[in-house]
Design an enzyme around this catalytic site. Structure first.
Site, PDB file in Angstrom:
ATOM      1  N   GLN A 726       1.006  -1.426  -0.287  1.00 14.96           N
ATOM      2  CA  GLN A 726       0.107  -0.473  -0.143  1.00 14.96           C
ATOM      3  C   GLN A 726       0.673   0.857  -0.013  1.00 14.96           C
ATOM      4  O   GLN A 726       0.462   2.260  -0.703  1.00 14.96           O
ATOM      5  CB  GLN A 726      -0.694  -0.523   1.798  1.00 14.96           C
ATOM      6  CG  GLN A 726      -2.111  -1.022   0.624  1.00 14.96           C
ATOM      7  CD  GLN A 726      -2.882  -0.741  -0.350  1.00 14.96           C
ATOM      8  OE1 GLN A 726      -3.700   0.113  -0.565  1.00 14.96           O
ATOM      9  NE2 GLN A 726      -2.747  -2.241  -1.465  1.00 14.96           N
ATOM     10  N   HIS A 729       1.886   3.397  -3.147  1.00 15.67           N
ATOM     11  CA  HIS A 729       0.262   3.716  -4.278  1.00 15.67           C
ATOM     12  C   HIS A 729       0.640   5.156  -4.005  1.00 15.67           C
ATOM     13  O   HIS A 729       0.369   6.100  -4.431  1.00 15.67           O
ATOM     14  CB  HIS A 729      -1.419   3.538  -3.120  1.00 15.67           C
ATOM     15  CG  HIS A 729      -1.780   2.606  -3.885  1.00 15.67           C
ATOM     16  ND1 HIS A 729      -2.108   2.195  -4.915  1.00 15.67           N
ATOM     17  CD2 HIS A 729      -2.023   1.333  -3.201  1.00 15.67           C
ATOM     18  CE1 HIS A 729      -2.698   1.093  -4.886  1.00 15.67           C
ATOM     19  NE2 HIS A 729      -2.653   0.346  -3.783  1.00 15.67           N
ATOM     20  N   GLU A 795      -8.744   0.578   5.605  1.00 12.16           N
ATOM     21  CA  GLU A 795      -9.881  -0.045   4.512  1.00 12.16           C
ATOM     22  C   GLU A 795      -9.222  -1.349   4.474  1.00 12.16           C
ATOM     23  O   GLU A 795      -9.865  -1.908   4.167  1.00 12.16           O
ATOM     24  CB  GLU A 795      -8.872   1.165   3.188  1.00 12.16           C
ATOM     25  CG  GLU A 795      -9.084   0.441   1.641  1.00 12.16           C
ATOM     26  CD  GLU A 795      -8.045   1.277   0.745  1.00 12.16           C
ATOM     27  OE1 GLU A 795      -8.725   1.334  -0.511  1.00 12.16           O
ATOM     28  OE2 GLU A 795      -7.071   1.747   1.205  1.00 12.16           O
ATOM     29  N   HIS A 796      -7.679  -1.727   4.776  1.00 10.18           N
ATOM     30  CA  HIS A 796      -7.386  -3.133   4.284  1.00 10.18           C
ATOM     31  C   HIS A 796      -7.012  -3.690   5.946  1.00 10.18           C
ATOM     32  O   HIS A 796      -6.006  -3.064   6.838  1.00 10.18           O
ATOM     33  CB  HIS A 796      -6.079  -3.205   3.512  1.00 10.18           C
ATOM     34  CG  HIS A 796      -6.534  -3.515   2.389  1.00 10.18           C
ATOM     35  ND1 HIS A 796      -6.262  -1.313   1.809  1.00 10.18           N
ATOM     36  CD2 HIS A 796      -6.881  -3.647   1.131  1.00 10.18           C
ATOM     37  CE1 HIS A 796      -6.969  -1.840   0.631  1.00 10.18           C
ATOM     38  NE2 HIS A 796      -6.866  -2.330   0.183  1.00 10.18           N
ATOM     39  N   ASP A 833      -7.022  -6.962  -4.123  1.00 10.69           N
ATOM     40  CA  ASP A 833      -6.903  -5.887  -4.877  1.00 10.69           C
ATOM     41  C   ASP A 833      -7.203  -6.543  -6.549  1.00 10.69           C
ATOM     42  O   ASP A 833      -7.454  -5.911  -7.190  1.00 10.69           O
ATOM     43  CB  ASP A 833      -5.580  -5.490  -4.584  1.00 10.69           C
ATOM     44  CG  ASP A 833      -5.297  -4.148  -3.982  1.00 10.69           C
ATOM     45  OD1 ASP A 833      -6.792  -4.005  -2.961  1.00 10.69           O
ATOM     46  OD2 ASP A 833      -4.598  -3.218  -3.967  1.00 10.69           O
ATOM     47  N   HIS A 892     -53.346  13.559   8.268  1.00  6.81           N
ATOM     48  CA  HIS A 892     -52.946  11.650   8.150  1.00  6.81           C
ATOM     49  C   HIS A 892     -53.856  11.361   9.407  1.00  6.81           C
ATOM     50  O   HIS A 892     -53.879   9.882   8.193  1.00  6.81           O
ATOM     51  CB  HIS A 892     -51.322  11.951   8.614  1.00  6.81           C
ATOM     52  CG  HIS A 892     -50.316  12.101   8.253  1.00  6.81           C
ATOM     53  ND1 HIS A 892     -50.253  13.318   7.287  1.00  6.81           N
ATOM     54  CD2 HIS A 892     -49.759  11.499   7.578  1.00  6.81           C
ATOM     55  CE1 HIS A 892     -48.385  13.623   7.137  1.00  6.81           C
ATOM     56  NE2 HIS A 892     -48.132  12.181   6.852  1.00  6.81           N
TER      57      HIS A 892
END
Length: 905
Positions: A726, A729, A795-796, A833, A892
């Site tokens: 990661q 990235h 995230e992971h 991924d 109503h």
């Protein structure tokens, strides 16, 4: 042949005029008419230096010969191939000839107003020694050459035709080998007229008022209703062929004249080539062939030339992608050689040369490269025999071209400068500059750079893949809270930058997309979108890549189809009260696939497969284009597999705005999904909150991240590789290690592996910054590790601990917040991924606390319904009326009450 003319008198040319020039210049030569007010430096010079066009400039009349002479010099020095001087001028012919004699005759042409044959021939005789071309301007109303020479002509027509032909033939005889151009001011051109004039060695001047572009495309023949002729048809009228299919053999060459291959053309394909300014040919089996339409190896058309017999034409193109040949080579004749091959190799090595290689050192170390250029230049000066001079010259060319490639300079750019110099009338003195001692200069530069380099080393010393180390038992509650949260990112400045971009796209549509793509990505787009359906597999893709995508695609389909339950839900909540829910797909979805520093076909799949499985009727992809304006072939292939409607060639906030609001060519969508940088995220949040956009988004997103839980049984190599997966990235990605009861030596083993593997990565410069922004937390137990992970909400989440096979269900039951979980030493995050089947578009920045990752449900909506019987309302009605009374909503209550009255009486 034809000779297009464009009027650029006065101020800066409009966008339409620039487009006309770029189209006309494909024919080889263009006559540009200017006046004394035309800004030469600002307007004319940028056009005249165009490498592949032969530009003639028509000058106005001048009051005196010196003024004309000075202006001629100015225009020729600016890059004009020829100047065209109207005759007569307001001063004597003798004085005009005197001024002409000061210039090369191949740079001059004369414009003659035709009155009668004798006067025209006299003028030609006078100026023959001083010019290389004549433009005959005729105001006749009828031209006998408009019709073909057939027996159908009347006696009078045949007589007029014979006289006219004799006059032009005599003019040609007197003009000798000079180029002859005729301007039939009052005559609307036809293909027959061009053909007949060509047989008499006359080119036809065609003003922009007589030329049309793309007429064949609209199935209107070669001439429009108002008398304009299609430029492709006009160009083709001079060509000849003896082929039974009436096609013209077409040699395709690059900017250096290297033959790429052979194709075929006709008037229709030539018309399309002019219209699109791209390589368009006529396939003998499939009709029009737009080169690169499916393979992305498109050709920018630079010029079309006919050979001396006019039975073969040459397309000069800028070839993109893998090349011209279907075998993925640049040419159909095998590999290149010589300087063009050297340029191609250096371009490739500039992008992908291995770390530590000599070429990589040259590109990275400008000081070394400069030293080599100076060293080889000195050795060339000292060389004496033929072979030694050639050897040293080759060295100079190699290192000089390396410098050029490193700065984006091509052989075509160099040739353009050489061509411009050859057109200069005013010559440089030719004196050499004072000698500069390279050793002394290098020493000065070294002294100046030394301090900066030392400061840089100090700054970069913290970016060495070291892990910041914290112990859960000793840190304070405040420190722990800081670790659980992401670094604070201010959205205010981003919003200020994004809002004008969005408003620009809303207001100006495709025009804004083109301008912003050129500004931010350095890509000049001809078209904003590539229309589907995508039916062909790009030729650039290897079979291994296709097989890998197919495998990943099939696994994603299996997993996401399993999530789909299209059956309606039916529940009787109270006797007689039947509630139901129905599944419907979102019709139009926009999928954003980032470009930036990596190619991401995987993201295209992970967004496209659930949209396809959900049954979305319209899938629109948006992704930044490559530098040549094309889309990466992997993304094109996935677009084919998911049946995408189109691909928008744009990235960033401008792509999000185009999807949210729509443009002339981009349809508005109902939901936008996909990851991106902070500008993309800010744009997604903006359009979601703008009610006029009426669009939803999948989730907020931040930088990519991973949290790895590892104990003493985890292999350091595996843990380090997962952290770095990661980190590469982006510089703002986070890789967190939660280490369970590791000794100092065990922890150090992981850190050493991170350094070893990190420094070997091609994207090491990115990864080391990410690791510097990350951290490791030491804990005692697995329970403590999961507690921290739930607070961090990664995230992971990778859990690599002992006996995972037997404990995986127990462990996963304790995970509350995570985008996707990876259990065991062999379950690398990379599999998720790409190809395992789960989705990799996941919530980041802590949003896993309240968002799911992309799934089939992301592209679905649910419609509820109810059916209540009379008995059902009798059972439910009193409760509804009472609740309505509590809220003081009498209408109503009344809607139930009027029915209850009928039921109970």
């Amino acid at each position: 042949m034809i000779f297009p003319k464009l009027n650029l008198c006065g101020s800066t040319p409009s966008e339409d005029e620039v487009n006309l020039y770029q189209t006309y210049s494909l024919s080889g030569s263009v006559l540009i008419e200017i006046d004394k007010e035309t800004p030469v430096k600002e307007v004319l010079t940028p056009i005249l230096v165009a490498k592949f066009a032969t530009n003639w400039v028509q000058l106005p009349n001048f009051e005196n010969a010196d003024e004309l002479s000075d202006f001629m010099l100015k225009i020729l020095d600016s890059g004009a191939s020829k100047v065209a001087i109207p005759y007569p001028q307001p001063f004597s012919t003798d004085l005009l000839i005197e001024k002409f004699s000061q210039f090369p005759d191949d740079r001059l042409s004369l414009i003659i107003n035709y009155k009668n044959q004798k006067e025209t021939l006299d003028i030609i005789n006078q100026f023959n020694p001083y010019v290389s071309a004549f433009i005959i301007k005729s105001n006749v109303d009828v031209c006998p050459l408009l019709k073909p020479n057939t027996k159908a002509l009347s006696q009078k027509e045949n007589f007029e035709r014979e006289i006219y032909t004799k006059e032009l033939t005599q003019i040609h005889a007197v003009a000798k080998k000079h180029k002859l151009i005729i301007d039939l001011v009052k005559i609307n051109p036809t293909c027959q007229l061009i053909t007949n004039l060509d047989e008499l060695s006359f080119n036809l001047l065609l003003d922009s008022s007589k030329l049309a572009i793309g007429v064949y495309k609209n199935n209107k023949g070669d001439v429009t209703e108002d008398g304009k002729i299609d430029i492709g048809a006009a160009y083709s009228a001079s060509l000849i062929t003896d082929r039974p299919d009436n096609l013209y053999s077409t040699v395709v060459v690059d900017e250096q004249g290297v033959a790429l291959g052979l194709a075929y053309s006709d008037a229709e394909s030539i018309s399309e080539a002019f219209r699109t300014r791209q390589g368009v040919y006529k396939s003998r089996s499939r009709g029009l062939w737009y080169k690169g339409l499916t393979s992305n190896s498109v050709q920018q058309l630079l010029r079309i030339d006919a050979d001396c017999d006019k039975d073969t034409i040459r397309f000069t193109v800028h070839q993109t992608g893998t090349g011209f040949c279907h075998l993925n080579t640049r040419t159909c004749f095998g590999e290149d050689s010589g300087i063009t091959a050297l340029e191609a190799v250096l371009k490739k090595r500039f992008i992908s040369a291995p770390e530590g290689s000599y070429t990589k050192r040259l590109f990275n170390d400008e000081k070394l490269l400069h030293a080599k250029i100076m060293e080889e230049a000195a050795e060339l000066c000292e060389a004496t025999d033929k072979d030694e001079i050639a050897w040293e010259a080759a060295d100079v060319i190699f290192f000089s071209l390396s410098k050029c490639i490193a700065h984006g300079v091509t052989l075509s750019d160099i040739e353009s400068h050489l061509d411009r110099r050859s057109k200069k009338i005013t010559r440089r003195p030719g004196n050499a500059k004072p000698f500069r001692n390279p050793v002394e200069e290098a020493a000065k530069k070294e002294a100046e750079q030394k301090k900066a380099e030392e400061a840089k080393k100090v700054e970069e010393s913290k970016y060495d893949f070291s892990l910041k180390d914290f112990d859960a038992s000793t840190i304070s509650a405040e420190q722990r809270k800081v670790l659980e949260n992401r670094p604070i990112r201010s959205a205010d400045n981003i919003a200020k930058l994004v809002t004008p971009i969005i408003e620009n796209v809303r207001k100006n549509g495709d025009k804004a997309i083109k301008e912003l793509t050129e500004k931010f990505d350095g890509v000049k787009l001809d078209d904003v979108v590539i229309q589907g359906p995508f039916t062909e597999t790009p030729a650039e893709l290897s079979q291994e890549t296709v097989a890998a995508i197919d495998l990943a695609f099939d696994n994603l389909v299996k997993f996401h189809q399993a999530q789909l339950d299209p059956k309606p839900l039916h529940v009787e909540t109270t006797p007689g009260v039947n509630c139901s829910r129905y599944v419907r797909s979102i019709e139009k979805v926009g999928l954003y696939v980032p470009g930036g520093t990596a190619v991401l076909p995987s993201t295209t799949m992970h967004l496209g497969v659930p949209a396809m499985v959900a049954g979305c009727s319209e899938i629109v992809l948006a992704t930044p284009p490559r530098k040549d304006g094309s889309i990466v072939p992997e993304v094109l292939y996935v677009a084919k597999k998911i049946n995408a409607k189109m691909i928008v060639k744009a990235g960033g906030a401008q792509a999000i705005a185009a999807l949210a609001y729509g443009t002339e060519t981009v349809p508005k969508v109902d939901k936008i999904c996909g990851p991106g940088n902070q500008f993309v995220t800010a744009a997604k949040m903006f359009v979601q909150n703008d009610h006029s956009a009426l669009v939803s988004i999948d989730m907020p997103a931040g930088p990519s991240e991973v949290l790895v839980i590892a104990d003493a049984e985890a292999k350091p190599e595996y843990v380090a590789a997962d952290l770095l997966s990661q980190a590469e990235h982006g510089k703002d990605s986070q890789s967190v290690l939660v280490a369970i009861d590791l000794t100092d030596d065990q922890f150090k083993a992981i850190e050493e592996e991170v350094k070893k593997q990190g420094n070997a990565l091609p994207r090491a410069e990115i990864a080391k910054y990410s690791i510097a922004n990350s951290f490791a937390l030491r804990v005692k137990t697995l329970e403590e590790a999961i507690t921290f992970s739930n607070a961090y909400a990664p995230e992971h989440l990778i859990i690599n601990v002992a006996d995972i096979e037997n404990k995986k269900d127990e462990i996963i039951s304790k995970v509350e917040n995570a985008g996707s979980v990876f259990l065991g030493s062999y379950t690398t995050e990379s599999c998720g991924d790409y190809a395992s089947g789960t989705n990799h578009t996941l919530p980041t920045y802590g949003y896993a606390r309240m968002y799911s990752g992309t799934n089939t449900g992301s592209f679905l909506k649910h419609i509820t319904a109810q059916y209540i019987t009379k008995d059902g309302l009798k059972n439910l009605g009193p409760a509804v009326m009472r609740l309505a009374e509590c809220e003081s909503l009498d209408a109503h209550r009344n809607a139930v009450a009027v029915r209850m009255k009928d039921i109970v009486g």
